[in-house]
Every structure is written in C-alpha cells, then in structure tokens.
Write a protein that holds these residues in place. Structure first.
Motif, PDB file in Angstrom:
ATOM      1  N   VAL A 771      42.771  31.023 -31.417  1.00  0.00           N
ATOM      2  CA  VAL A 771      41.759  31.499 -32.353  1.00  0.00           C
ATOM      3  C   VAL A 771      40.889  30.318 -32.767  1.00  0.00           C
ATOM      4  N   LYS A 772      39.634  30.382 -32.392  1.00  0.00           N
ATOM      5  CA  LYS A 772      38.672  29.316 -32.737  1.00  0.00           C
ATOM      6  C   LYS A 772      39.173  27.954 -32.266  1.00  0.00           C
ATOM      7  N   GLY A 773      39.751  27.954 -31.064  1.00  0.00           N
ATOM      8  CA  GLY A 773      40.224  26.707 -30.477  1.00  0.00           C
ATOM      9  C   GLY A 773      41.553  26.221 -31.012  1.00  0.00           C
ATOM     10  N   LEU A 774      42.189  27.013 -31.897  1.00  0.00           N
ATOM     11  CA  LEU A 774      43.485  26.635 -32.460  1.00  0.00           C
ATOM     12  C   LEU A 774      44.576  27.531 -31.909  1.00  0.00           C
ATOM     13  N   LYS A 775      45.780  26.949 -31.800  1.00  0.00           N
ATOM     14  CA  LYS A 775      46.927  27.738 -31.383  1.00  0.00           C
ATOM     15  C   LYS A 775      47.522  28.405 -32.613  1.00  0.00           C
ATOM     16  N   LEU A 776      47.519  29.739 -32.611  1.00  0.00           N
ATOM     17  CA  LEU A 776      48.058  30.499 -33.741  1.00  0.00           C
ATOM     18  C   LEU A 776      49.280  31.269 -33.279  1.00  0.00           C
ATOM     19  N   VAL A 777      50.388  31.094 -34.023  1.00  0.00           N
ATOM     20  CA  VAL A 777      51.629  31.818 -33.740  1.00  0.00           C
ATOM     21  C   VAL A 777      51.942  32.695 -34.956  1.00  0.00           C
ATOM     22  N   LEU A 869      44.290  36.093 -42.161  1.00  0.00           N
ATOM     23  CA  LEU A 869      44.576  34.701 -41.792  1.00  0.00           C
ATOM     24  C   LEU A 869      43.724  34.276 -40.604  1.00  0.00           C
ATOM     25  N   ARG A 870      43.626  35.136 -39.583  1.00  0.00           N
ATOM     26  CA  ARG A 870      42.809  34.807 -38.405  1.00  0.00           C
ATOM     27  C   ARG A 870      41.365  34.558 -38.813  1.00  0.00           C
TER      28      ARG A 870
END
Length: 873
Positions: A771-777, A869-870
């Motif tokens: 998401v927006k270049g970030l790794k989201l778990v 959050l996203r």
C-alpha cells in the motif's frame, strides 16, 4: 521577664482573686459544637456556661489557652510573618466570670495586674504608655460610660481613655446570642516602631494587649437586645504580645519562646548571619517559626493533613512554611525536623509534647514528601495550560493554588520566564469569592437547640441512672412532637424529656439506648436517646396511646442490646491499648462508633497493618478479655485523672469531674460510656476489616461478645459447606484449593496457547499487501487479548520485520482488541494510524511511534477499521 514567668504570674494573680485555674483545651474545637473548627479564644471551652446550657462548681476561672486562628471568621494566616504581632498559633491568658463579678472587678483586676508592682506579682507597666478604649455607642446601644468611669476610678487618666465604635469595641458570639461592649488595653511601644500614635491605627506602634468583654445583652433573631439576668466577663490577654513588651523587643518573634525555633531554622537555612534581618529573610523565617508551632500542636491534637476541614488547614500551613523555606535557600525536607525545637521552647508548660514529638514529625514529614510531588504535578498542569493569547487566566492560577496548593509566586516566575502575563487581579477575584463563600458558611449557627428545643437549657437536668440500672420509674418533664414543637400531650412519634432515665444518650461514639416507656393506658417504643443540651436526655419515641406531661412512666432499656453495646465499648478500649502495644504509642483514637452489631475504631497510623500485626492485636485484646478481670470505674478530678495516666480523646469535651474506666494493668481511659463489669463478658475480640480512612488515619471494624460468636458460627458454616463441595476434610482444604488453582492456571495457559496457534495458523490468517509502497500486514482473529495478542504480534514481526502490522481480535460480543506496529526506519506513526481505526471500532487507545494498542465495543467494525488504516498510510 521570661514568658513562662508572665504566664504563671497571670494565673497566680487570678487564683488569688478566687478564680479556678482551668487547663487549656485542645486547639481543636469541641466535638459537640459544629460551629467551631478551632479554639480561637479562651472562652470557647466555656461557651455552654455563658449560654446557660451547663453548670459547674465554680463561677470564676482563669486559663492560659492554646489558640489557633487559621480559617473561618478569625483568620490571621495571610498576615503571619509580615506583622510584629499576628500568629496562627498563640496563647491567650484569660479570666472569666459566669454571672459572678462584672465590670467593676474586671477593670480593677486588669489595671492592678498590668500596672501594679512587680514585687507583688504584677507586671509593673508604665501607666503613661497605656491607652484604654471603650464603646462609644451605636445602633441604639448607649455608650459604655459605666466602664469609662470605672477605668477612671481605677486610676486611668481621663485623657488616656478613648471611645470607639462597634467594629472595635462591641463583641458578639454570633448573629444571635450573648453580646456586649468591650474595653481594650493598648500599649504604646514608642516612636521607634512605625505606626500611628493612637489605638486602632495603622502599624505596630500602639498594640492591643488585653480585651475585656462585658456580656450584658442577649440578641434575638430580630436584632433586639435584652439585658442578661446574669452578666458575665470574658477577657483575653495576648501572651506573646505582652511578653514582647516586658522583654523590650520590637516584635513577638523576638521573645524567648521563639529563640530555640529560630536557632533550628538558621541551622538549615542558606542565609548568612548578617543577612537574617533583611526583610525577605526575616519574614520567611517568621512564617516558618509561627507555622511549626501551629503544625506541632495541631498534629499533637490528632489532626492529619487532608483536603477538607481541619486537615486542609494543616496542609495549607505546612505547605506555606515549605514555600517560605525555599526563600531561605533550604533544599529538601526540613520542616518536620523543627518540631523538637517547639518542645524545647514550650516543654515546661506542655510536657505532654515530649512523648509525641516522633509521631508529630511523621505526620509533618509525610506531607512534606507529598508536597514535593504536588509541585511536580502542578508544574505539569501549568505546562499544559493555554497561554496562546499571551496571558495566563486568573481562574487557572486559582485552580493551581486551590487544587494543587501550587505557589502563586512560582506561577509568576514561570510566566515571566516565558513572557506571559499572569492575571493576578483575576486570581485575587477568585480568591475573594472563595473567602466570601467560606465566611457565609461560617455563619451557620448551632442547630442542636433550634425551635422549641431551645427550652431544654432552662429545664431541669436529667439524672442518668443507667450505669447501675436498666429500668426505673420516672416522670415526664416535657414533650415535643416530631417537628420539635413543645406539646402537652403526645401520640405517635416525638420526643420525651424525663427527670431521670436509665437510657444512655448518644455520646463519645456510643449509640443511644433503645427500649420502652410504659405508662397507664399505653407504651412508647424508645427508638433513640440523645442529649441536645448537656445532661438533658431526649428520648425519640413512637407512642401507642397518649403520653402527658408530668405523667409517671416505667423506663426499661433493652437488656440484650445494651449488653452487646457495652461489650463492644470495652472491647474498643482493649483494641486501643493493644494497637499502642503492637504499633507504638503514636497510635491515638481518631473517632469511633460503638453499637450492638459491631465496633468501628479510627486511629492514627501511617501504614496498612500486616496480617501478623492484626493477629497480634486480636490476641492481646482477647487475652485481656479472657482474664475475666473486674473493670474499675472511678470518678475523679480531671487533672487527677490525667496525672494518673488516663488517656483523653482530643476533641471530646470533659467536665471538671470525669469517669475513668480501667481494665487493670492494660487500659485506662477517660470515658462516659457504659462498660462491662467483668472483661469475661467480652469473650473474643475479632477484627473484621482494616483499611485507610485518610492520610495517616486507619480504621478497624471488629466484633465482640455475642456478635463474635455469630461471626465464628457463620464462618464455620461456610467452611463446612466448602468441605462438602470439595469432598474433603477441612484440614485438607488449603491443599485442595491450591491444586485447583494450579490446574486452572494450567488449563488457562493451554487454552491461550491453543487460541494463539489457531489464530496464527503459521501465518495463514495474515493478509500481506503493498500500500503506497509500504508492506502492510493485517490479520483479523478471534479470542485473543492482552498478552496473547501481543505474543501474536511478536510472531508476525518475526516473519515481517520491515512491515506495518495491524492485528484486530474479536474478544467477545461487544468487545474488540487491536494492535498496530510500525517497523523501525519507517516514517509512519503507529499512534496516528491507530487513531484512524478507532471510530470504526468504537473504542479508544494510543501509543508511541512504533507500537499502539487499545480496544473498543464494535468488533463488527474490524473490516472498516483496517480500511481506514490503509487510507491513513
């Protein structure tokens, strides 16, 4: 002339004039007078004599009374230290006439003692430096020309007598009640003292030393004055003020009484000897010297710092002294260490201080430590206040001052450092409003004898026969209905005054007796018994039939109830003595309630009791009870009783003759209550609970006698029930419950591990995305909260050390828990991301940059929370 010699000369002079020397009462106002917080004058302990509610075997008295003026109508706190003569604590010398002599003798005594020769036991002051003031007349009350002529007859030159108005020369006990003109003696200390040359002016040059009050009128609710049938005299001479004149010093603080205290202050102050007379240093040291005397005697009398009542006044005095200590450069805690100097200065008159100095220091030291924390709290609060407009509001300054005790001068310093204006005028307005409210509150009057009950003071005293008998014949003296209106006959609820009674009236913590009054044609259930006026036992009754004035009745106290009350009262004395033996002699009673179901005992102590200490107190009290010793009850003179070692309770009011209740070899107390004849009637003393009441005061609840047996039987039934439930003998119950606890702990651990394993699934529950270049778990699970959810987060972090991780768990219906973690090096803030989730979860929480946590009430909102959050990334 030393102060101690002045004190003795005064008392001995009036003893020679036929006065009874009466010991000083405590600085705490009488417990039975709700209108008096502190003893602020010598007449306080004689108030009921002046009002005609009480009789004693003397009509003349003299005292050296410990006084306190810090709060209420008489409040000198803000002037203390800044003038030569104001104190919070001081001693007032007084002579009193209760319907005996009047103006002529009072004036003659005063002038002779003040100006008479030193060799004859007088003071020998120069008459040419004395001024006399008298009442000039006002509001329909004529000028006191009688007093003026009597002063002249005593030898006062006419030009040294001045007339003043109501403000200075008319005294009244309250808005209603006894009142009258007064006459004051003032001393001109010389032109080297700044101030006006005449009495009642500015400055300290001409100082009032003695006030003679002539109680000659009674003021009613309409303001009408009626001459009293027996006019009385109430005088007060300031001990410290008069000592300063006799010792030739400029201020009260330079007399010998203060020297040991100043020596102790200068030993810790960071002030050079040559700078001690500088105004700021002198004022600060005088405040501290005054306040340690006040704090010492307040603590001695059982007051502990708190947020209300007397405790609040003590707290203000201690904190004010500590603030002025900072002005002298004193670092750390010091105030409690000054208490021994008070004993050094005043121990000859008050030797009872010595064994209590250690306890007094503990009380003060505890408040010192807490105030250090208060300063920290106040600073944090101050930093959070809104000063964006360039000013700190007066209401905020007042809240800091009133709620936290935060010094105003420190607020001003803080504002100056930041270029912010402190609204001191607004603060003063808030402070003035508070004082107005306080003055209004202090105008309350004694309601115990309101309405028709006021006649009780004029009716014959009730003869109490209940120490020796629980029944007897009596006659009805007066009847009052449920609204306290006097009536000739009574049916239903109301009040009865008898000429004699076996019913104990509520007093000293012991409840009033219950029982019956039987009379021809009916009976009355006695629901309570009180004494609104001294020695007038008023029975609250529910009458079946009609009760008439002068009717003969048979009065009978309920025997079983009285027996239980009696056992609890003597058990209270045993507990008091046992507590002092186990914990130390600093323990003093701070209140009690004794009834037929239990006893409650409040006492001074600084920490919770350990289980072993409670057990030891029970053992000592019960051991004394089971010795089956006869108790000894004697009546004796108050001074003889105190000299014998009997303990008195501060705040209680004692007459000249008191009852001394003794459990031989263990406990001796002054007490007017009813007690067992033999300690065997008490049986077992069992403590039910122990806890805190306020800072420095603990509370025990206990049972004895029949009620102890009922408690033990109830506990036994409970143990037998548990034994049946556990299918085990009582001796094995501890092992059974320990094993069950261990098994429950093991099962909870296994359940937690199973939930964690199911939720983790080796990572199968995790959704990984960019998401927006970030790794989201993210992961939505069930049944995990607290440590279990944090353990799951640790596992996910291990698998994804470079990610933003969000976990949400449905704990139960209406309950959700959540965690957000941000890997090191990432710019996102976990607290901010978590706040974005909260609306959907219906919850609250927060945290730091790397980890935030919290919960809510909407588990169904987990998908929307993760979506929020996203969006926030």
């Amino acid at each position: 002339m030393k102060t101690s010699e002045l004190r003795q000369r005064f008392l001995q002079y009036f003893e020679r004039q036929g006065h009874r020397r009466v010991a000083s009462s405590p600085v705490i106002g009488p417990a039975d007078d709700p209108t008096v917080m502190w003893t602020n004058a010598g007449m306080v302990q004689f108030k009921d004599l002046f009002l005609g509610k009480e009789k004693r075997d003397y009509s003349r008295a003299t005292t050296s009374q410990k006084c306190l003026r810090a709060g209420g109508k008489h409040n000198d706190l803000d002037q203390v230290g800044f003038t030569a003569r104001h104190h919070t604590f001081f001693e007032m010398l007084g002579n009193f006439s209760f319907g005996d002599y009047f103006k002529a003798d009072a004036i003659r005594f005063a002038w002779e003692f003040v100006t008479g020769p030193v060799a004859a036991g007088n003071l020998g002051l120069d008459p040419s430096r004395l001024w006399i003031t008298v009442f000039e007349g006002a509001e329909g009350v004529p000028a006191d020309t009688e007093a003026e002529e009597l002063w002249k007859a005593a030898g006062v030159p006419p030009e040294r007598i001045l007339r003043f108005g109501k403000k200075d020369n008319f005294w009244q006990m309250g808005d209603t009640g006894p009142c009258g003109p007064c006459s004051e003696m003032h001393y001109d200390r010389g032109a080297h003292i700044p101030g006006d040359e005449l009495p009642n002016g500015e400055g300290d040059r001409v100082m009032e030393i003695w006030n003679l009050v002539f109680m000659q009128y009674e003021r009613d609710g309409n303001g009408v004055l009626t001459p009293l049938p027996k006019p009385s005299i109430d005088t007060g001479m300031g001990l410290e003020r008069t000592a300063s004149i006799l010792q030739g010093v400029d201020t009260n603080y330079e007399i010998d009484l203060f020297q040991p205290i100043f020596d102790a202050i200068w030993a810790v102050a960071k002030v050079k000897p040559e700078e001690r007379r500088e105004h700021t240093n002198r004022t600060a040291s005088q405040v501290i010297a005054d306040h340690i005397r006040a704090a010492t005697f307040m603590s001695f009398d059982g007051v502990v710092p708190s947020n209300e009542g007397r405790g609040y006044v003590l707290r203000k005095i201690i904190r004010r002294a500590l603030r002025f200590g900072r002005k002298l450069g004193i670092e750390g805690l010091f105030f409690a260490d000054l208490a021994p100097a008070v004993f050094q200065a005043m121990g000859d008159q008050y030797p009872e201080l010595l064994p209590e100095v250690g306890r007094i220091q503990k009380v003060i030291h505890r408040e010192e430590r807490q105030f250090s924390q208060t300063l920290s709290t106040g600073l944090r609060t101050l930093e959070a206040l809104d000063v964006s407009g360039g000013a700190l509001a007066g209401s905020d300054i007042f809240r800091l001052y009133d709620t936290y005790g935060f010094p105003v001068d420190l607020v001003e310093d803080w504002c100056r450092e930041r270029g912010v204006k402190a609204d001191i005028a607004g603060f003063q307005a808030e402070l003035g409003a508070q004082r107005t409210r306080a003055r209004a509150a202090m105008k309350t009057h004694d309601l115990r004898l309101s309405g028709d009950l006021a006649v009780l003071a004029d009716l014959p005293q009730t003869r109490f026969t209940g120490y020796d008998h629980l029944e007897g014949q009596a006659h009805v003296v007066a009847l009052f209905d449920a609204q306290s209106r006097r009536v000739k006959q009574l049916s239903g609820e109301g009040y009865v005054l008898l000429d004699r009674t076996p019913f104990y009236a509520q007093s000293g913590g012991q409840v009033g007796d219950h029982g019956q009054l039987r009379f021809e044609g009916g009976m009355a259930e006695v629901l309570d018994c009180t004494a609104p006026a001294p020695k007038r036992h008023l029975h609250r009754v529910a009458v079946q039939g009609t009760l008439l004035e002068n009717m003969s009745v048979s009065a009978q106290v309920y025997t079983i109830r009285r027996r239980r009350v009696r056992a609890h009262h003597t058990a209270t004395h045993l507990l008091h003595a046992a507590l002092r033996e186990v914990l130390g002699t600093h323990v003093k009673q701070a209140g009690s309630v004794v009834d037929d179901t239990r006893l409650r005992f409040d006492f001074t102590h600084f920490a919770p009791l350990e289980p072993e200490q409670i057990a030891e107190v029970e053992r000592l009290a019960t051991r004394e009870a089971l010795k089956c010793l006869p108790t000894h009850v004697n009546e004796m003179d108050i001074d003889e009783a105190l000299a014998s070692g009997a303990m008195a309770l501060f705040g209680e009011k004692y007459g000249e003759v008191v009852r001394v209740v003794q459990v031989p070899g263990f406990s001796t107390e002054l007490c007017g209550g009813t007690h067992v004849m033999n300690t065997g009637e008490i049986g077992v003393v069992k403590i039910i609970s122990e806890g805190a009441v306020s800072a420095g005061v603990r509370r025990i609840e206990a049972v004895a006698g029949d009620m102890a047996l009922e408690l033990l039987q109830s506990d036994e039934a409970m143990i037998q029930g548990l034994s049946r439930q556990a299918n085990s003998g009582r001796e094995a119950l501890p092992e059974v419950f320990t094993a069950k606890d261990q098994r429950i702990t093991q099962l909870e651990r296994e359940l937690k591990e199973a939930k964690l394993k199911a939720a983790s699934g080796g990572g199968s529950a995790e959704q990984v995305e960019q998401v927006k270049g970030l790794k989201l778990v993210t992961a939505a699970v069930e049944g995990l909260e607290g440590n279990a959810l944090r353990e799951l987060m640790d596992q996910v972090r291990t698998r994804h050390p470079d990610a933003v991780i969000a976990l949400a768990s449905k704990v139960a219906e209406g309950k959700v828990a959540a965690l957000v973690s941000v890997a090191p090096g990432l710019p996102q803030d976990a607290g901010a991301l978590f706040k974005a989730m909260l609306p959907a979860l219906g919850g609250r929480g927060g945290g730091k940059k790397d980890l935030a946590q919290g919960g809510g009430t909407h588990p169904e909102g987990i998908p929307q929370a993760l979506e929020a959050l996203r969006a926030a990334l």
